[in-house]
Structure formats: C-alpha cells, structure tokens
Write a protein that holds these residues in place. Structure first.
Motif, PDB file in Angstrom:
ATOM      1  N   ASN A  71       0.875  -1.169   0.000  1.00 55.54           N
ATOM      2  CA  ASN A  71       0.000   0.000   0.000  1.00 55.54           C
ATOM      3  C   ASN A  71       0.917   1.226   0.000  1.00 55.54           C
ATOM      4  O   ASN A  71       1.285   1.729   1.053  1.00 55.54           O
ATOM      5  CB  ASN A  71      -0.893  -0.032   1.240  1.00 55.54           C
ATOM      6  CG  ASN A  71      -1.982   1.014   1.204  1.00 55.54           C
ATOM      7  OD1 ASN A  71      -2.636   1.204   0.183  1.00 55.54           O
ATOM      8  ND2 ASN A  71      -2.168   1.719   2.307  1.00 55.54           N
ATOM      9  N   ASP A  98      -6.370  -8.522   2.540  1.00 56.10           N
ATOM     10  CA  ASP A  98      -6.844  -8.458   1.157  1.00 56.10           C
ATOM     11  C   ASP A  98      -5.750  -8.750   0.138  1.00 56.10           C
ATOM     12  O   ASP A  98      -5.993  -8.710  -1.059  1.00 56.10           O
ATOM     13  CB  ASP A  98      -7.455  -7.081   0.866  1.00 56.10           C
ATOM     14  CG  ASP A  98      -8.914  -7.020   1.298  1.00 56.10           C
ATOM     15  OD1 ASP A  98      -9.343  -7.948   2.011  1.00 56.10           O
ATOM     16  OD2 ASP A  98      -9.618  -6.068   0.930  1.00 56.10           O
TER      17      ASP A  98
ATOM     18  N   ASP B 163     -18.331   4.613  12.733  1.00 48.93           N
ATOM     19  CA  ASP B 163     -17.327   5.667  12.682  1.00 48.93           C
ATOM     20  C   ASP B 163     -16.785   5.824  11.256  1.00 48.93           C
ATOM     21  O   ASP B 163     -16.174   4.914  10.716  1.00 48.93           O
ATOM     22  CB  ASP B 163     -16.201   5.271  13.664  1.00 48.93           C
ATOM     23  CG  ASP B 163     -15.139   6.336  13.772  1.00 48.93           C
ATOM     24  OD1 ASP B 163     -15.218   7.336  13.034  1.00 48.93           O
ATOM     25  OD2 ASP B 163     -14.241   6.154  14.613  1.00 48.93           O
ATOM     26  N   GLY B 165     -14.390   7.551  10.328  1.00 51.72           N
ATOM     27  CA  GLY B 165     -12.925   7.498  10.358  1.00 51.72           C
ATOM     28  C   GLY B 165     -12.408   6.091  10.107  1.00 51.72           C
ATOM     29  O   GLY B 165     -11.394   5.902   9.427  1.00 51.72           O
ATOM     30  N   LEU B 166     -13.137   5.101  10.645  1.00 54.86           N
ATOM     31  CA  LEU B 166     -12.706   3.708  10.444  1.00 54.86           C
ATOM     32  C   LEU B 166     -12.891   3.301   8.987  1.00 54.86           C
ATOM     33  O   LEU B 166     -12.074   2.571   8.425  1.00 54.86           O
ATOM     34  CB  LEU B 166     -13.491   2.766  11.355  1.00 54.86           C
ATOM     35  CG  LEU B 166     -13.223   2.913  12.852  1.00 54.86           C
ATOM     36  CD1 LEU B 166     -14.065   1.922  13.642  1.00 54.86           C
ATOM     37  CD2 LEU B 166     -11.753   2.704  13.152  1.00 54.86           C
ATOM     38  N   ARG B 168     -12.796   5.348   6.415  1.00 56.02           N
ATOM     39  CA  ARG B 168     -11.744   6.018   5.651  1.00 56.02           C
ATOM     40  C   ARG B 168     -10.411   5.289   5.842  1.00 56.02           C
ATOM     41  O   ARG B 168      -9.637   5.152   4.900  1.00 56.02           O
ATOM     42  CB  ARG B 168     -11.623   7.473   6.097  1.00 56.02           C
ATOM     43  CG  ARG B 168     -11.002   8.333   5.029  1.00 56.02           C
ATOM     44  CD  ARG B 168     -11.117   9.816   5.327  1.00 56.02           C
ATOM     45  NE  ARG B 168     -12.460  10.241   5.612  1.00 56.02           N
ATOM     46  CZ  ARG B 168     -12.799  10.944   6.704  1.00 56.02           C
ATOM     47  NH1 ARG B 168     -11.894  11.260   7.594  1.00 56.02           N
ATOM     48  NH2 ARG B 168     -14.037  11.300   6.900  1.00 56.02           N
ATOM     49  N   MET B 169     -10.177   4.806   7.060  1.00 55.60           N
ATOM     50  CA  MET B 169      -8.966   4.032   7.295  1.00 55.60           C
ATOM     51  C   MET B 169      -8.949   2.806   6.386  1.00 55.60           C
ATOM     52  O   MET B 169      -7.934   2.516   5.743  1.00 55.60           O
ATOM     53  CB  MET B 169      -8.915   3.628   8.778  1.00 55.60           C
ATOM     54  CG  MET B 169      -7.728   2.801   9.197  1.00 55.60           C
ATOM     55  SD  MET B 169      -7.942   1.027   8.903  1.00 55.60           S
ATOM     56  CE  MET B 169      -9.241   0.655  10.066  1.00 55.60           C
ATOM     57  N   GLN B 171     -10.439   2.371   3.552  1.00 52.80           N
ATOM     58  CA  GLN B 171     -10.163   2.797   2.177  1.00 52.80           C
ATOM     59  C   GLN B 171      -8.692   3.139   1.989  1.00 52.80           C
ATOM     60  O   GLN B 171      -8.089   2.821   0.971  1.00 52.80           O
ATOM     61  CB  GLN B 171     -11.014   4.025   1.828  1.00 52.80           C
ATOM     62  CG  GLN B 171     -12.498   3.718   1.749  1.00 52.80           C
ATOM     63  CD  GLN B 171     -13.334   4.976   1.551  1.00 52.80           C
ATOM     64  OE1 GLN B 171     -13.014   6.038   2.088  1.00 52.80           O
ATOM     65  NE2 GLN B 171     -14.405   4.870   0.785  1.00 52.80           N
ATOM     66  N   SER B 172      -8.100   3.784   3.008  1.00 55.80           N
ATOM     67  CA  SER B 172      -6.705   4.223   2.864  1.00 55.80           C
ATOM     68  C   SER B 172      -5.756   3.037   2.801  1.00 55.80           C
ATOM     69  O   SER B 172      -4.653   3.149   2.277  1.00 55.80           O
ATOM     70  CB  SER B 172      -6.321   5.154   4.011  1.00 55.80           C
ATOM     71  OG  SER B 172      -5.929   4.402   5.145  1.00 55.80           O
ATOM     72  N   PHE B 173      -6.185   1.893   3.332  1.00 58.02           N
ATOM     73  CA  PHE B 173      -5.345   0.695   3.221  1.00 58.02           C
ATOM     74  C   PHE B 173      -5.725  -0.137   2.003  1.00 58.02           C
ATOM     75  O   PHE B 173      -5.278  -1.272   1.861  1.00 58.02           O
ATOM     76  CB  PHE B 173      -5.441  -0.149   4.493  1.00 58.02           C
ATOM     77  CG  PHE B 173      -4.536   0.350   5.582  1.00 58.02           C
ATOM     78  CD1 PHE B 173      -3.199   0.001   5.606  1.00 58.02           C
ATOM     79  CD2 PHE B 173      -5.010   1.196   6.558  1.00 58.02           C
ATOM     80  CE1 PHE B 173      -2.346   0.476   6.587  1.00 58.02           C
ATOM     81  CE2 PHE B 173      -4.177   1.692   7.537  1.00 58.02           C
ATOM     82  CZ  PHE B 173      -2.840   1.326   7.552  1.00 58.02           C
ATOM     83  N   LEU B 175      -8.577  -1.549   1.229  1.00 55.36           N
ATOM     84  CA  LEU B 175      -9.473  -2.695   1.436  1.00 55.36           C
ATOM     85  C   LEU B 175     -10.566  -2.697   0.370  1.00 55.36           C
ATOM     86  O   LEU B 175     -11.039  -1.637  -0.038  1.00 55.36           O
ATOM     87  CB  LEU B 175     -10.119  -2.604   2.818  1.00 55.36           C
ATOM     88  CG  LEU B 175      -9.462  -3.402   3.937  1.00 55.36           C
ATOM     89  CD1 LEU B 175      -8.048  -2.919   4.156  1.00 55.36           C
ATOM     90  CD2 LEU B 175     -10.246  -3.263   5.231  1.00 55.36           C
ATOM     91  N   LYS B 183     -15.826  -6.381   7.454  1.00 59.10           N
ATOM     92  CA  LYS B 183     -14.904  -6.298   8.587  1.00 59.10           C
ATOM     93  C   LYS B 183     -15.025  -5.011   9.382  1.00 59.10           C
ATOM     94  O   LYS B 183     -14.549  -4.937  10.504  1.00 59.10           O
ATOM     95  CB  LYS B 183     -13.464  -6.438   8.080  1.00 59.10           C
ATOM     96  CG  LYS B 183     -13.190  -7.796   7.473  1.00 59.10           C
ATOM     97  CD  LYS B 183     -11.844  -7.839   6.807  1.00 59.10           C
ATOM     98  CE  LYS B 183     -11.648  -9.174   6.104  1.00 59.10           C
ATOM     99  NZ  LYS B 183     -10.415  -9.161   5.301  1.00 59.10           N
ATOM    100  N   ILE B 184     -15.603  -3.970   8.782  1.00 60.67           N
ATOM    101  CA  ILE B 184     -15.701  -2.701   9.501  1.00 60.67           C
ATOM    102  C   ILE B 184     -17.161  -2.335   9.777  1.00 60.67           C
ATOM    103  O   ILE B 184     -17.535  -2.075  10.921  1.00 60.67           O
ATOM    104  CB  ILE B 184     -14.997  -1.568   8.715  1.00 60.67           C
ATOM    105  CG1 ILE B 184     -13.504  -1.892   8.585  1.00 60.67           C
ATOM    106  CG2 ILE B 184     -15.187  -0.227   9.430  1.00 60.67           C
ATOM    107  CD1 ILE B 184     -12.701  -0.906   7.781  1.00 60.67           C
ATOM    108  N   GLY B 188     -19.243  -2.940  13.289  1.00 56.16           N
ATOM    109  CA  GLY B 188     -19.482  -1.609  13.835  1.00 56.16           C
ATOM    110  C   GLY B 188     -20.954  -1.337  14.059  1.00 56.16           C
ATOM    111  O   GLY B 188     -21.322  -0.555  14.926  1.00 56.16           O
TER     112      GLY B 188
END
Lengths: 255, 266
Positions: A71, A98, B163, B165-166, B168-169, B171-173, B175, B183-184, B188
């Motif tokens: 990433n 993933d 949340d 923020g979770l 977005r986290m 997405q930033s990784f 997933l 998973k989120i 949640g």
C-alpha cells in the motif's frame, strides 16, 4: 518513490481551502506541514493520499513504488482508527488480509512490525486495554506492515500527552534512522516539526497557501540532544505563524 | 494550617446517577408480589373468579404438563416464533444494510418503511389469511412482518453510526468494498442491531399470541383463548406465565449474545 504537488486548488462548498500549492516530497525525507488551525493541512494530506480529489491541479507519483510495497501511500491517523473489536495483531492483520499473502507470511509480517514497535507482548490485547501511546504504536505497526513508499501522518501525536509524545517521537526517529522512509507529517506542534522535519512547509491561514519552506540540515538522531540549536528554528516558524494563528483563532467556523 | 473555628469540610455534592447491579432484588420483588397475591386469595380478599391464586395457576400448569399438551402447544408456538423471527430478522438486516449502503435503496425504502412500520400487523392478519392460508403461513407472515420493520430501522441506524474514520482508514489501506462492509461496517453496526433484537423478539411474541387467537388448534395463544372462553382463569394465568417465561428466556439469550459479540466494548 517521490511525489510532486502541482498547482493544487481545493474548495469546500465554494469556499477555497487550499490555493496554488506546489510542493516536492523527496524520497527518504520527512516533510512537515505546519500552519494555524483550519488552514487545510489535513485536507492537503487527504489529497496527497487519494482520499479526496483536488478541484484543480494534481498529485503526481514519480517512479514506481518498491515492488514489495502493499500500500504505497499509507496513513497514520490522529485518532488511531483502530477497530475496537480486533486485537492488536488483528488490527495489523486487517491491512494484510486483502493481499492474499498466506498465513505464514502474514504471521511473519505481524511479528516483525510488532517487534519493531515494541508491542510483541500485547499481541492479543484489545484497543480498549491500551494507553493512547500504545494505540498509536499499533497504528504505526499497521502502517509499517504494508511496507509503504510514503507515510502520511495526520497529527499522529496530537491526541497524546506530552510525555508520551516525547517517547513516540524518539520511536519515530529510531524507525527512520534504521530504515529511512518518506513521510508527510502534518502537525500544529512546532516542536514536533523541528524534531522530525527535514523540510518544514508553513501554510497560511485559510485558504492555505505555502508561505515558506524551512529546511533543517541537522540529522534527526542528534536533534533530541541539540534542542537549543533548534529553538531558533522553532522561533522563526512561530514568528511566521503567530499573527495568522491569532487571526484564525477569531474566525467563525463555516463563516 | 491553623485551626480556624469556622473551618469545616467541603460539602459533598457528587455521587448518584450511577445505577449499579443489585443481584436478587428483581427476584425478591417477584417473590413478594406472588406471596401477597397468594395470601390475598387464601384469605378471601381476592375473589377466585377475579384472580385465581398462583397455586391454582400452578396446578393448572401441572395438569397441562401431565396431559402432554404443554409440549404440543409450546412446540407449535416456538416453531412459529423461530421461523417468523429468523426470517424477519434476516430480511430486515439485509434491507437495513441496503438502506445504509446505497443511496438509491435509502431514497426508495425509507419512506416505505416509515409508512408501513406504524401499521399494527395484527390488523393485516385477515389479509395474510387470504394470502397465505389459515394455517402456518399467515401466522409466520404476521411475525415476519412485525419483526422485519424494527430490524430494518435498527440496522440502518447502526450502519449510519459506524465511525466514518474507520471506513476512511479501510479505504486508505486499499481494502475492497466487501472487506470494508464485512470487517468494519458489520461489526461496527452490531451494537445497534443486537438491542433491536430485544424489541423485535418482544413484538414477535405479542404477534404470535394474537395470530394464534385466530384459527389455531395448538399454540400458547390458542390455549389462552380457550381458557378465556371457558372462564378458566387458572389456565389463563398459567398460559400468560408461559409467555412471560418465553420472553425472559429470549431476553437472556440475547443478553448472552451481546456479552459474547460485544466483548470489545468498554
């Protein structure tokens, strides 16, 4: 891999938040972005990592990221963004699942990054059991696990108390000294900026423009012991921001 | 510090507003109530036709056990409850997720849910009987519809409250969409979905009895209806006690599930 920001302009609902941002992020260096609150620092970071699209201009990647990078652009968030229902190892594993790495390799990466962030003993703990500093170390471990080309850190130490902040700064310097990484580090804390930044970009109040780029040549590892010499740099930064920070403080949000 | 004649400790103003678990109090309240009731009946203050003594209800219950009909009634009721509630809940979660995740589903379904949720499903029972027959179909459908709507509302509320923020986290990784949902968003939203189960289970029991009162041979509701028409108040009380026990058991099971699935919460 290095990044270039070309003529970035961005608005939220018609209000300009970033204006004419041109910036180089060279490989292997930490670029700090400082500025008064509401100047668009965090927005800029979201644009750099592709979580938002700039209205004008572009963020360009030069060169391919390292082949083993899972990433390339990886964030560390101010509020840690850990899944409360997953253990420390589970949170790191989330970023790897993933990619189809196989069980053994995933385990090996998790063990490695937890060792590097001194979390091996807390592998099975849940986030609610951890202190703020440990939570952020888990987030750092998760970021390291995907072997990023550029780390994007959004006020990573702002939610921590000052002693923990000091310890984590040492940790970050230690990690960088072992294997230099590229990073964009957003903060409002000038002390963090002079301790961690090779280059410090000073943004003006909204709409954020680059007012000045201050370079510090002193090696990161020596900075903790030479704070006296850094004080003048910090003073210089403060004089750049002071009036704007005072003005920003008097602004209405959404005005 | 010199002793001053006017010095006194600062008055304490904190405390309170912090309910703590008090084991056995609930049980004690129930025991006392039943004891008062029993005494009232034995002394003749309460007329047996107005309210039979708990002991008489217990006798009626034992007769029901001995006749072997308890399991027939209970089995019929529980199978309707389980099928109706499970189907309603699964459908409700699916639609709730669709509303939470897709703008089109939200725009289309939310007004519909708001329009149909407040209709007492028991009012639709005659309609269900025409559609699904007088047998099991109409009873299960009533329970299904009754549990579907509160589950939809609880689920999309839960998805909305995850949340950002979770997400977005995630997405930033990088997933995948499926991973983010599974998973989120799903874990949640669980803290909102599980309490919804309590409400939908209670609604399911209410509707079960109502549905069984119209054209059912067996079932706790049919038993109560029969007792009522024969003025057999002891049997009626025994039947109500069975319902109450079903409710308590369901609530206990959901409580266990919450403890297990939401262990991560503070």
């Amino acid at each position: 891999m290095q990044l270039t920001l070309n003529g970035i302009n961005h608005r939220y609902g018609g209000m300009p938040v970033l204006s004419d941002i041109d910036l180089e992020i060279p490989a292997g260096e930490i670029v700090c972005i400082v500025g008064p609150s509401g100047c668009g620092k965090s927005t800029l970071l979201r644009l750099i990592g592709g979580l938002e699209r700039p209205d004008e201009g572009a963020v360009l990647e030069h060169g391919a990221p390292p082949a083993d990078s899972l990433n390339p652009l990886t964030y560390i968030f101010q509020d840690f963004a850990l899944l409360p229902w997953r253990s420390v190892a589970g949170n790191v594993s989330l970023a790897l699942e993933d990619h189809g790495l196989g069980k053994a390799e995933t385990e090996a990466i998790i063990d490695d990054v937890l060792a590097r962030t001194k979390l091996s003993d807390f592998k099975n703990a849940l986030p609610r059991q951890l202190s703020g500093g440990m939570k952020q170390r888990v987030a750092i471990a998760r970021a390291l696990a995907v072997r990023p080309a550029v780390l994007l850190m959004d006020e990573p130490l702002s939610a921590l108390d000052s002693q923990t902040r000091e310890l984590l700064m040492d940790d970050l310097v230690g990690l960088w000294s072992k294997t230099p990484f590229t990073a964009v580090y957003v903060t409002h804390n000038l002390n963090e900026a002079v301790r961690l930044g090779h280059k410090i970009v000073v943004l003006s109040r909204r709409p954020g423009r680059i007012r000045e780029v201050v370079s510090i040549d002193m090696p990161l590892a020596e900075r903790a012991d030479r704070v006296g010499e850094l004080a003048s740099k910090q003073e210089q930064l403060w004089s750049l921001i002071r009036d704007e920070a005072a003005a920003a403080d008097m602004e209405l949000i959404d005005a | 510090m010199p002793e001053n004649p006017t010095s006194q400790p600062v008055p304490f103003r904190g405390g309170g507003f912090n309910p703590r678990p008090r084991a056995l109090v609930g049980l004690a309240v129930m025991v006392v109530l039943i004891a008062v009731w029993e005494t009232g009946c034995r002394t003749g203050i309460i007329h047996p036709l107005v309210l039979p003594a708990p002991s008489e209800a217990a006798t009626a219950f034992m007769e029901l056990v001995d006749s072997g009909l308890l399991w027939t009634h209970l089995g019929a009721s529980l199978s309707r409850l389980v099928i109706g509630w499970t189907a309603g809940t699964l459908l409700g979660i699916a639609v709730g997720f669709a509303i939470g995740l897709f703008s089109l589903a939200r725009a289309g379904m939310v007004p519909l849910v708001a329009a149909i949720f407040p209709i007492p499903k028991i009012a639709l029972l005659p309609l269900f009987i025409i559609w699904f027959g007088i047998g099991e179909g109409s009873k299960v459908a009533t329970i299904l519809f009754g549990t579907f709507f509160p589950t939809v509302v609880a689920t999309y509320g839960g998805v909305d409250n995850v949340d950002r923020g979770l997400i977005r986290m995630g997405q930033s990784f990088g997933l995948s969409w499926v991973s983010i949902v599974r998973k989120i968003i799903l874990p949640g939203a669980l803290p909102a979905i599980l309490p919804g189960f309590r409400i939908s289970a209670a609604i399911a029991i209410v509707l079960l009895v109502a549905a069984e009162m119209i054209g059912a041979e067996f079932g706790v509701g049919a038993y109560i209806l029969m007792a009522g028409s024969l003025m057999a108040m002891d049997q009626l009380i025994a039947g109500v006690a069975i319902l109450s026990t079903i409710g308590l058991t369901v609530s206990w099971i959901i409580g266990r599930a919450e403890k297990m699935l939401l262990r991560w919460r503070v």
